[in-house]
Motif scaffolding. Structure first.
Motif, mmCIF file in Angstrom:
data_model
loop_
_atom_site.group_PDB
_atom_site.id
_atom_site.type_symbol
_atom_site.label_atom_id
_atom_site.label_comp_id
_atom_site.label_asym_id
_atom_site.label_seq_id
_atom_site.Cartn_x
_atom_site.Cartn_y
_atom_site.Cartn_z
ATOM 1 N N UNK A 75 4.976 -0.183 -2.895
ATOM 2 C CA UNK A 75 4.212 -0.302 -1.649
ATOM 3 C C UNK A 75 5.084 0.159 -0.484
ATOM 4 N N UNK A 76 4.477 0.847 0.491
ATOM 5 C CA UNK A 76 5.197 1.264 1.698
ATOM 6 C C UNK A 76 4.792 0.321 2.832
ATOM 7 N N UNK A 77 5.803 -0.314 3.427
ATOM 8 C CA UNK A 77 5.551 -1.388 4.389
ATOM 9 C C UNK A 77 6.272 -1.072 5.696
ATOM 10 N N UNK A 78 5.634 -1.380 6.817
ATOM 11 C CA UNK A 78 6.317 -1.229 8.107
ATOM 12 C C UNK A 78 6.174 -2.533 8.893
ATOM 13 N N UNK A 79 7.211 -2.858 9.678
ATOM 14 C CA UNK A 79 7.161 -4.075 10.503
ATOM 15 C C UNK A 79 6.513 -3.759 11.857
ATOM 16 N N UNK A 80 6.023 -4.790 12.536
ATOM 17 C CA UNK A 80 5.544 -4.673 13.923
ATOM 18 C C UNK A 80 4.441 -3.655 14.106
ATOM 19 N N UNK A 132 9.974 0.266 4.809
ATOM 20 C CA UNK A 132 10.622 0.038 3.510
ATOM 21 C C UNK A 132 9.617 0.034 2.370
ATOM 22 N N UNK A 133 10.154 0.169 1.166
ATOM 23 C CA UNK A 133 9.304 0.117 -0.023
ATOM 24 C C UNK A 133 9.666 -1.122 -0.835
ATOM 25 N N UNK A 134 8.631 -1.714 -1.453
ATOM 26 C CA UNK A 134 8.845 -2.862 -2.350
ATOM 27 C C UNK A 134 8.005 -2.636 -3.607
ATOM 28 N N UNK A 135 8.442 -3.198 -4.747
ATOM 29 C CA UNK A 135 7.643 -3.078 -5.963
ATOM 30 C C UNK A 135 6.277 -3.765 -5.780
ATOM 31 N N UNK A 136 5.261 -3.270 -6.512
ATOM 32 C CA UNK A 136 3.902 -3.835 -6.443
ATOM 33 C C UNK A 136 3.878 -5.347 -6.658
ATOM 34 N N UNK A 137 4.797 -5.837 -7.499
ATOM 35 C CA UNK A 137 4.771 -7.270 -7.828
ATOM 36 C C UNK A 137 5.011 -8.171 -6.609
ATOM 37 N N UNK A 138 5.510 -7.580 -5.511
ATOM 38 C CA UNK A 138 5.764 -8.383 -4.308
ATOM 39 C C UNK A 138 4.526 -8.465 -3.396
ATOM 40 N N UNK A 139 3.439 -7.832 -3.805
ATOM 41 C CA UNK A 139 2.241 -7.739 -2.952
ATOM 42 C C UNK A 139 1.810 -9.091 -2.373
ATOM 43 N N UNK A 197 4.030 -10.099 10.514
ATOM 44 C CA UNK A 197 5.060 -9.133 10.923
ATOM 45 C C UNK A 197 4.970 -7.811 10.156
ATOM 46 N N UNK A 198 4.224 -7.812 9.049
ATOM 47 C CA UNK A 198 4.304 -6.669 8.127
ATOM 48 C C UNK A 198 2.944 -6.029 7.888
ATOM 49 N N UNK A 199 2.927 -4.696 7.773
ATOM 50 C CA UNK A 199 1.707 -3.972 7.391
ATOM 51 C C UNK A 199 2.015 -3.099 6.178
ATOM 52 N N UNK A 200 1.175 -3.205 5.169
ATOM 53 C CA UNK A 200 1.273 -2.291 4.020
ATOM 54 C C UNK A 200 0.462 -1.058 4.406
ATOM 55 N N UNK A 201 1.135 0.072 4.573
ATOM 56 C CA UNK A 201 0.436 1.263 5.094
ATOM 57 C C UNK A 201 0.158 2.300 4.015
ATOM 58 N N UNK A 202 0.689 2.088 2.805
ATOM 59 C CA UNK A 202 0.450 3.072 1.746
ATOM 60 C C UNK A 202 1.331 2.786 0.552
ATOM 61 N N UNK A 203 1.591 3.825 -0.239
ATOM 62 C CA UNK A 203 2.413 3.635 -1.436
ATOM 63 C C UNK A 203 3.123 4.934 -1.808
ATOM 64 N N UNK A 204 4.126 4.784 -2.653
ATOM 65 C CA UNK A 204 4.847 5.955 -3.145
ATOM 66 C C UNK A 204 4.078 6.552 -4.322
ATOM 67 N N UNK A 205 4.136 7.880 -4.451
ATOM 68 C CA UNK A 205 3.475 8.559 -5.583
ATOM 69 C C UNK A 205 4.435 9.623 -6.116
ATOM 70 N N UNK A 206 3.950 10.480 -6.984
ATOM 71 C CA UNK A 206 4.861 11.481 -7.548
ATOM 72 C C UNK A 206 5.265 12.508 -6.483
ATOM 73 N N UNK A 207 6.452 13.055 -6.665
ATOM 74 C CA UNK A 207 7.023 13.979 -5.675
ATOM 75 C C UNK A 207 6.112 15.192 -5.456
#
Ligand code: ADP
Ligand code: MG
Length: 354
Positions: A174-179, A302-309, A317-327
């Protein structure tokens, strides 16, 4: 409270730097600083400072700020500049998931500046040190032929297992940003407009109360030590992290390049303050563009593993704005219509020709 330096009374009875001399100046500016960190053994006054870095690994970061390139003193009070210059550095240390402990501050000043002006600068530096429990342990002072140059180095530490680089993001994280984002850019637009108005009419008294949040984001940004503390409390070590200094697009592309993954972000998930939205409307620019390309928000991305959802899904304080995918999929923004738009780095570039 924001006090507009454009309206400041220039007091002719101020102390010139030449009447003081370098050593008295350093003494005067640094006399109120005390050492508070265990790792600071010796601070200002000898040929070098002494640190006792026993725990974990040491992280170091430096920034160089030039008047006219990185800051404009016609609307940036020196106290705010001192504060911001430290905060920008501490933000880099927090972006490693580390704690800052010491800074050094080096300045080059022209004789246009008075002792009182430098006192203002150091008041801001002192406040940032106090708020973030950081010691000023040294620096250098020299004269310059024009303007003010400021260089700050921050030193921090963290357990090796906690330190977070740009390079650890995995596909599906997961891609997360603060504020929220875009505020510093919106504030800059307001200040630039007021500066232009002031040039035409020096007696104008701007009412900036509707823009207070955005101006503060530009002039008095904060570094997110609270987010670092929150991650520790939630027992989350991000897989990758960076601070948002040049705009969201540019930072996502950095994470992508360092981690060898692509990213997909969703326009509707981007965190924006309502004041920033109305400033964007007033200036007729797209608020998503302000978020993607604005910069200087000093939030953490920052990125965190899905299991932290579950731990982060509803955190204010946090917004999940997207996710990582293949390059190979690259870095894409998905808009409200489901269209994908490739992210490009339009962040501020030091070496552009203009
Ligand atoms: P040197 O000639 O050995 O470089 P300086 O006279 O420049 O020593 O510095 C004396 C002490 O004051 C040192 O501890 C240095 O780190 C500190 N110092 C110098 N300038 C600054 C500054 N602008 N802010 C904080 N500390 C400073
Ligand atoms: Mg020196």
């Amino acid at each position: 409270m924001y006090f507009c330096p454009m309206l400041e009374n220039k007091n002719p009875s101020k102390t010139t730097l030449s009447s003081l001399g370098e050593f008295a100046l350093i003494d005067h500016l640094t006399q109120t600083f005390e050492l508070t960190q265990e790792s600071s053994v010796l601070g200002i006054g000898d040929d070098a400072a002494i640190l006792d870095l026993a725990e974990g690994q040491t992280v170091v970061s430096t920034d160089l700020l030039i008047e006219g390139v990185h800051f404009d003193l016609s609307y940036m009070p020196l106290k705010h500049l001192g504060y911001k210059a430290v905060i920008v550095n501490l933000s880099d240390i927090y972006a490693m998931n580390a704690k800052p402990n010491q800074i050094t501050v080096s300045i080059a000043v022209s004789n246009r500046f008075t002792l009182e002006a430098l006192e203002e600068l150091y008041t801001g530096i002192h406040l940032a040190c106090k708020n973030h429990k950081v010691d000023l342990i040294g620096g250098d002072t020299t004269s310059s032929t024009s303007g003010l140059t400021l260089s700050i180095t921050a030193i921090g530490n963290a357990d090796e297992k906690q330190i977070t680089r740009r390079s650890g993001a995995q596909e599906n994280d997961l891609l997360v940003v603060s504020g929220d984002l875009g505020g510093a850019y919106a504030g800059l637009q307001i200040l630039e407009r007021e500066k232009a108005v002031f040039k035409v009419n020096p007696n104008s008294q701007p009412d900036l109360s509707n823009y207070a949040y955005s101006i503060e984001r530009q002039l008095k940004p904060e570094a997110r030590n609270d987010v670092i503390a929150l991650l520790a409390e939630l027992n989350i070590v991000p897989t990758s992290m960076i601070d948002v200094s040049d705009g969201l697009s540019s930072e996502i592309l950095h994470l992508s390049k360092a981690s060898n993954v692509g990213f997909k972000i969703f326009e509707e998930k981007l965190p924006l303050d309502h004041e920033v939205i109305s400033i964007c409307e007033e200036f007729k620019f797209n608020s998503t563009t302000a978020v993607l390309n604005g910069g200087e928000d000093y939030e953490l991305l920052f990125t965190v593993p899905q299991k932290e959802f579950d731990k982060i899904k509803n955190h204010p304080l946090l917004s999940i704005i997207g996710h990582a995918c293949d390059l190979a999929s690259g870095c894409q923004l998905v808009n409200g219509l489901g269209q994908q738009i490739e992210l490009t780095a339009q962040g501020w570039q030091s070496f552009s020709d203009e």
